[in-house]
Design an enzyme around this catalytic site. Structure first.
Site, mmCIF file in Angstrom:
data_model
loop_
_atom_site.group_PDB
_atom_site.id
_atom_site.type_symbol
_atom_site.label_atom_id
_atom_site.label_comp_id
_atom_site.label_asym_id
_atom_site.label_seq_id
_atom_site.Cartn_x
_atom_site.Cartn_y
_atom_site.Cartn_z
ATOM 1 N N ARG A 165 0.837 -1.215 0.000
ATOM 2 C CA ARG A 165 0.000 0.000 0.000
ATOM 3 C C ARG A 165 0.869 1.262 0.000
ATOM 4 O O ARG A 165 0.526 2.269 0.608
ATOM 5 C CB ARG A 165 -0.959 0.041 1.196
ATOM 6 C CG ARG A 165 -1.978 -1.079 1.244
ATOM 7 C CD ARG A 165 -2.964 -1.012 0.078
ATOM 8 N NE ARG A 165 -4.062 -1.946 0.257
ATOM 9 C CZ ARG A 165 -4.043 -3.211 -0.149
ATOM 10 N NH1 ARG A 165 -2.975 -3.700 -0.771
ATOM 11 N NH2 ARG A 165 -5.094 -3.987 0.048
ATOM 12 N N SER A 241 -10.674 -0.562 3.139
ATOM 13 C CA SER A 241 -9.935 -0.661 4.405
ATOM 14 C C SER A 241 -9.499 0.729 4.844
ATOM 15 O O SER A 241 -8.836 1.427 4.071
ATOM 16 C CB SER A 241 -8.677 -1.509 4.237
ATOM 17 O OG SER A 241 -8.997 -2.792 3.778
ATOM 18 N N GLU A 337 -4.726 3.790 5.859
ATOM 19 C CA GLU A 337 -4.399 3.543 4.450
ATOM 20 C C GLU A 337 -4.976 4.688 3.610
ATOM 21 O O GLU A 337 -4.392 5.101 2.622
ATOM 22 C CB GLU A 337 -5.029 2.215 3.998
ATOM 23 C CG GLU A 337 -4.821 1.958 2.513
ATOM 24 C CD GLU A 337 -5.776 0.933 1.936
ATOM 25 O OE1 GLU A 337 -5.684 -0.248 2.310
ATOM 26 O OE2 GLU A 337 -6.609 1.327 1.089
HETATM 27 P P1 FAD Z 1 -8.686 8.686 -5.332
HETATM 28 O O1 FAD Z 1 -9.384 8.325 -4.077
HETATM 29 O O2 FAD Z 1 -9.317 9.693 -6.208
HETATM 30 O O3 FAD Z 1 -7.212 9.175 -4.974
HETATM 31 C C1 FAD Z 1 -6.400 8.423 -4.118
HETATM 32 C C2 FAD Z 1 -5.036 9.122 -4.010
HETATM 33 O O4 FAD Z 1 -4.370 9.084 -5.263
HETATM 34 C C3 FAD Z 1 -5.158 10.607 -3.648
HETATM 35 O O5 FAD Z 1 -4.063 10.948 -2.824
HETATM 36 C C4 FAD Z 1 -5.062 11.306 -5.003
HETATM 37 O O6 FAD Z 1 -4.528 12.604 -4.870
HETATM 38 C C5 FAD Z 1 -4.128 10.385 -5.765
HETATM 39 N N1 FAD Z 1 -4.413 10.324 -7.206
HETATM 40 C C6 FAD Z 1 -5.580 9.942 -7.790
HETATM 41 N N2 FAD Z 1 -5.448 9.963 -9.131
HETATM 42 C C7 FAD Z 1 -4.200 10.374 -9.394
HETATM 43 C C8 FAD Z 1 -3.465 10.623 -10.586
HETATM 44 N N3 FAD Z 1 -3.988 10.438 -11.813
HETATM 45 N N4 FAD Z 1 -2.190 11.077 -10.473
HETATM 46 C C9 FAD Z 1 -1.615 11.262 -9.256
HETATM 47 N N5 FAD Z 1 -2.256 11.048 -8.095
HETATM 48 C C10 FAD Z 1 -3.536 10.612 -8.160
HETATM 49 N N6 FAD Z 1 -7.611 -0.667 -2.463
HETATM 50 C C11 FAD Z 1 -6.807 -1.745 -2.587
HETATM 51 O O7 FAD Z 1 -5.590 -1.607 -2.739
HETATM 52 N N7 FAD Z 1 -7.312 -3.020 -2.529
HETATM 53 C C12 FAD Z 1 -8.625 -3.268 -2.349
HETATM 54 O O8 FAD Z 1 -9.029 -4.416 -2.295
HETATM 55 C C13 FAD Z 1 -9.500 -2.153 -2.218
HETATM 56 N N8 FAD Z 1 -10.820 -2.351 -2.012
HETATM 57 C C14 FAD Z 1 -11.649 -1.275 -1.878
HETATM 58 C C15 FAD Z 1 -13.019 -1.511 -1.678
HETATM 59 C C16 FAD Z 1 -13.900 -0.453 -1.549
HETATM 60 C C17 FAD Z 1 -15.367 -0.730 -1.343
HETATM 61 C C18 FAD Z 1 -13.406 0.876 -1.654
HETATM 62 C C19 FAD Z 1 -14.365 2.032 -1.549
HETATM 63 C C20 FAD Z 1 -12.051 1.125 -1.828
HETATM 64 C C21 FAD Z 1 -11.158 0.052 -1.943
HETATM 65 N N9 FAD Z 1 -9.777 0.240 -2.130
HETATM 66 C C22 FAD Z 1 -8.946 -0.839 -2.284
HETATM 67 C C23 FAD Z 1 -9.210 1.601 -2.173
HETATM 68 C C24 FAD Z 1 -9.305 2.269 -3.589
HETATM 69 O O9 FAD Z 1 -10.195 1.574 -4.408
HETATM 70 C C25 FAD Z 1 -7.944 2.333 -4.277
HETATM 71 O O10 FAD Z 1 -6.999 2.991 -3.467
HETATM 72 C C26 FAD Z 1 -8.022 3.046 -5.634
HETATM 73 O O11 FAD Z 1 -6.807 2.892 -6.320
HETATM 74 C C27 FAD Z 1 -8.332 4.529 -5.496
HETATM 75 O O12 FAD Z 1 -8.597 5.019 -6.779
HETATM 76 P P2 FAD Z 1 -9.314 6.418 -6.979
HETATM 77 O O13 FAD Z 1 -9.244 6.770 -8.425
HETATM 78 O O14 FAD Z 1 -10.661 6.391 -6.388
HETATM 79 O O15 FAD Z 1 -8.336 7.367 -6.155
HETATM 80 N N1 EPU Z 2 -10.773 -10.224 10.282
HETATM 81 C C1 EPU Z 2 -11.497 -10.297 11.441
HETATM 82 N N2 EPU Z 2 -12.598 -9.495 11.581
HETATM 83 C C2 EPU Z 2 -12.994 -8.652 10.611
HETATM 84 C C3 EPU Z 2 -12.249 -8.551 9.423
HETATM 85 C C4 EPU Z 2 -11.138 -9.366 9.281
HETATM 86 O O1 EPU Z 2 -11.171 -11.055 12.348
HETATM 87 O O2 EPU Z 2 -14.000 -7.960 10.818
HETATM 88 C C5 EPU Z 2 -9.577 -11.080 10.131
HETATM 89 C C6 EPU Z 2 -9.879 -12.531 9.779
HETATM 90 O O3 EPU Z 2 -8.920 -13.299 10.453
HETATM 91 C C7 EPU Z 2 -9.624 -12.593 8.291
HETATM 92 C C8 EPU Z 2 -8.476 -11.611 8.153
HETATM 93 O O4 EPU Z 2 -8.773 -10.578 9.097
HETATM 94 O O5 EPU Z 2 -9.248 -13.865 7.890
HETATM 95 C C9 EPU Z 2 -8.319 -11.016 6.787
HETATM 96 O O6 EPU Z 2 -9.535 -10.397 6.397
HETATM 97 P P1 EPU Z 2 -9.856 -10.120 4.845
HETATM 98 O O7 EPU Z 2 -9.568 -11.318 4.036
HETATM 99 O O8 EPU Z 2 -11.220 -9.529 4.778
HETATM 100 O O9 EPU Z 2 -8.777 -9.065 4.421
HETATM 101 P P2 EPU Z 2 -8.195 -7.776 5.129
HETATM 102 O O10 EPU Z 2 -6.816 -8.078 5.620
HETATM 103 O O11 EPU Z 2 -9.147 -7.205 6.106
HETATM 104 C C10 EPU Z 2 -7.009 -6.947 2.979
HETATM 105 C C11 EPU Z 2 -6.895 -5.662 2.219
HETATM 106 C C12 EPU Z 2 -8.109 -5.455 1.342
HETATM 107 C C13 EPU Z 2 -8.181 -6.606 0.348
HETATM 108 C C14 EPU Z 2 -8.300 -7.917 1.130
HETATM 109 C C15 EPU Z 2 -8.250 -9.138 0.225
HETATM 110 C C16 EPU Z 2 -5.505 -4.181 3.521
HETATM 111 C C17 EPU Z 2 -5.449 -2.988 4.409
HETATM 112 N N3 EPU Z 2 -6.722 -4.550 3.123
HETATM 113 O O12 EPU Z 2 -8.108 -6.788 3.860
HETATM 114 O O13 EPU Z 2 -7.936 -4.248 0.620
HETATM 115 O O14 EPU Z 2 -9.285 -6.466 -0.516
HETATM 116 O O15 EPU Z 2 -7.191 -8.025 2.062
HETATM 117 O O16 EPU Z 2 -6.948 -9.334 -0.223
HETATM 118 O O17 EPU Z 2 -4.473 -4.744 3.194
HETATM 119 C C18 EPU Z 2 -8.340 -1.903 0.746
HETATM 120 O O18 EPU Z 2 -7.104 -1.762 0.693
HETATM 121 O O19 EPU Z 2 -9.122 -0.925 0.777
HETATM 122 C C19 EPU Z 2 -8.893 -3.243 0.755
HETATM 123 C C20 EPU Z 2 -10.204 -3.487 0.841
#
Ligand code: FAD
Ligand code: EPU
Length: 341
Positions: A165, A241, A337
């Site tokens: 991240r 997250s 994050e």
């Molecule tokens: P924004 O929120 O618009 O911007 C994020 C940051 O990047 C800001 O600091 C912004 O200034 C900068 N930025 C944006 N665009 C540019 C650009 N073109 N050039 C330079 N800087 C820029 N993330 C994960 O890694 N894994 C996940 O599984 C995951 N699951 C998610 C689930 C949900 C339901 C949600 C809501 C979010 C999740 N995220 C996850 C976080 C998010 O989706 C990612 O971080 C995504 O890359 C953000 O994209 P965005 O275009 O919305 O960025």
């Molecule tokens: N867990 C709990 N309680 C909860 C949630 C999670 O006990 O309410 C524990 C469980 O042990 C579970 C473990 O956490 O097995 C891992 O949970 P999960 O698989 O849901 O993944 P996570 O670690 O919570 C990370 C990423 C997610 C990504 C998933 C799948 C980060 C900060 N988050 O979540 O990314 O989608 O793994 O790979 O690394 C994001 O970055 O926004 C994001 C959603």
């Protein structure tokens, strides 16, 4: 032609659905727009916020500056060799749309990253990751424009200094470059990433075995898992997250494990263990907690939510309380994050 608007509500443009205002707002759809923008003398000293899909920001104040919404489109196969296909996508392309394009054409490597919200341009920013794959594994290079000088620069894999991240754009070069497009290197021969238990279980439920495994099946399994766990921002405001999973030295993990035998942990090399912050937050008693319109998601404790009209500061207050409580209970400082603005 640039259309700079004033006093724009950012509520539709961030998935937390925080009603902060931008003093100025502009959408850019090509590189030329950026150069035009940088030549506007009135805006030289104006603070600037780059925004893609707004799915990883928490807006804690009105933004007294210019919000630059990056909406550069286009997906192009630029070259191929024996093993790889190289694809360039505009920074404004919806991430999941790009993943679907690759899955449909049999370009392998991104399928585990299905359904992550946001844009292509923001994806390198925090090296997005899910289900055992991170963006850096399919990354080739990117192009970005310096926000002060207009200098155009290509960043190689090494230049981006990717981590969990993390990237140089989230640290040393934060807010300095507008990423305009990203080139990906996809595999012709897929390498399947199915070590996550949830993926294996879902594939089995779908009737998929090693014989009929495909990148399409993995993508579908990931989509299914994500829909069952994570709140849809169209229904409940959130940014995924809120915190990163903390990485602690192995001896500290072992001391905690002696006290909490069910503590989960994933080794990172020989000396460090990653602990799921969701587990720590749930054990500290926060899962499903709600005060006013802010809360901790009922199915995923790592996701903070805005039920309706919460402010960014209210979400931040809750985040600090959770941080303090996890620190007091486990001696671990969890860090956000999400990008706090
Ligand atoms: P924004 O929120 O618009 O911007 C994020 C940051 O990047 C800001 O600091 C912004 O200034 C900068 N930025 C944006 N665009 C540019 C650009 N073109 N050039 C330079 N800087 C820029 N993330 C994960 O890694 N894994 C996940 O599984 C995951 N699951 C998610 C689930 C949900 C339901 C949600 C809501 C979010 C999740 N995220 C996850 C976080 C998010 O989706 C990612 O971080 C995504 O890359 C953000 O994209 P965005 O275009 O919305 O960025
Ligand atoms: N867990 C709990 N309680 C909860 C949630 C999670 O006990 O309410 C524990 C469980 O042990 C579970 C473990 O956490 O097995 C891992 O949970 P999960 O698989 O849901 O993944 P996570 O670690 O919570 C990370 C990423 C997610 C990504 C998933 C799948 C980060 C900060 N988050 O979540 O990314 O989608 O793994 O790979 O690394 C994001 O970055 O926004 C994001 C959603």
């Amino acid at each position: 032609m640039l259309n700079i608007e004033s006093h724009v509500s950012l509520k539709p443009y961030n998935t937390f659905r925080i009603d902060a205002k931008a003093r100025y707002w502009v959408e850019i759809t090509c590189e030329e727009d950026i150069h035009t923008l940088l030549q506007l003398t009135d805006f030289v000293d104006t603070p600037k916020l780059i925004l893609g899909g707004g799915s990883n920001v928490l807006l804690c104040r009105d933004f007294d500056g210019l919000v630059i919404n990056v909406n550069i489109q286009g997906i192009e196969v630029i070259r191929a060799d024996d093993d790889h296909t190289y694809i360039t996508a505009g920074a404004g392309v919806n991430w999941h749309k790009l993943v679907m394009f690759c899955v449909e054409h049999g370009y392998a490597g991104m399928e585990n990253l299905s359904l992550i919200p946001g844009t292509v341009g923001a994806a390198p920013m925090q090296n997005i990751g899910a289900y055992g794959v991170e963006l850096e594994q399919v990354f080739d290079s990117l192009t970005a424009i310096h926000i002060q000088t207009g200098e155009k620069r290509t960043f190689s894999y090494a230049d981006c200094a990717f981590g969990y991240r993390e990237s140089i754009f989230k640290r040393e070069l934060r807010d300095q470059y507008i990423i305009t497009n990203v080139t990906f290197r996809l595999d012709k021969q897929p390498i399947f990433h199915t070590r996550y238990g949830a993926i294996r279980e879902t594939l089995a439920e779908m009737g998929v075995s090693d014989d009929n495994l495909s990148i399409k099946a993995i993508s579908e399994a990931v989509i299914h898992i994500r829909r069952s766990k994570l709140p849809d921002p169209a229904e409940i405001g959130n940014a995924g997250s809120f915190f990163k999973n903390p990485e602690v030295p192995k001896p500290q993990f072992e001391r905690l494990k002696a006290k909490y035998p069910v503590l989960p942990g994933y080794p990172i090399g020989d000396d460090v263990v990653k602990i799921p912050a969701g587990w720590l937050i749930e054990q500290a008693g926060w899962k499903g907690y709600r005060t006013g319109d802010t809360g901790v998601h009922t199915k995923q404790a790592l996701v903070l939510v805005n039920y309706d009209n919460a402010t960014g500061n209210e979400i931040m207050t809750l985040a600090r309380q959770i941080q303090q409580s996890v620190l007091e209970t486990f001696g671990i400082l969890i860090s956000p994050e999400v990008n706090i603005v």
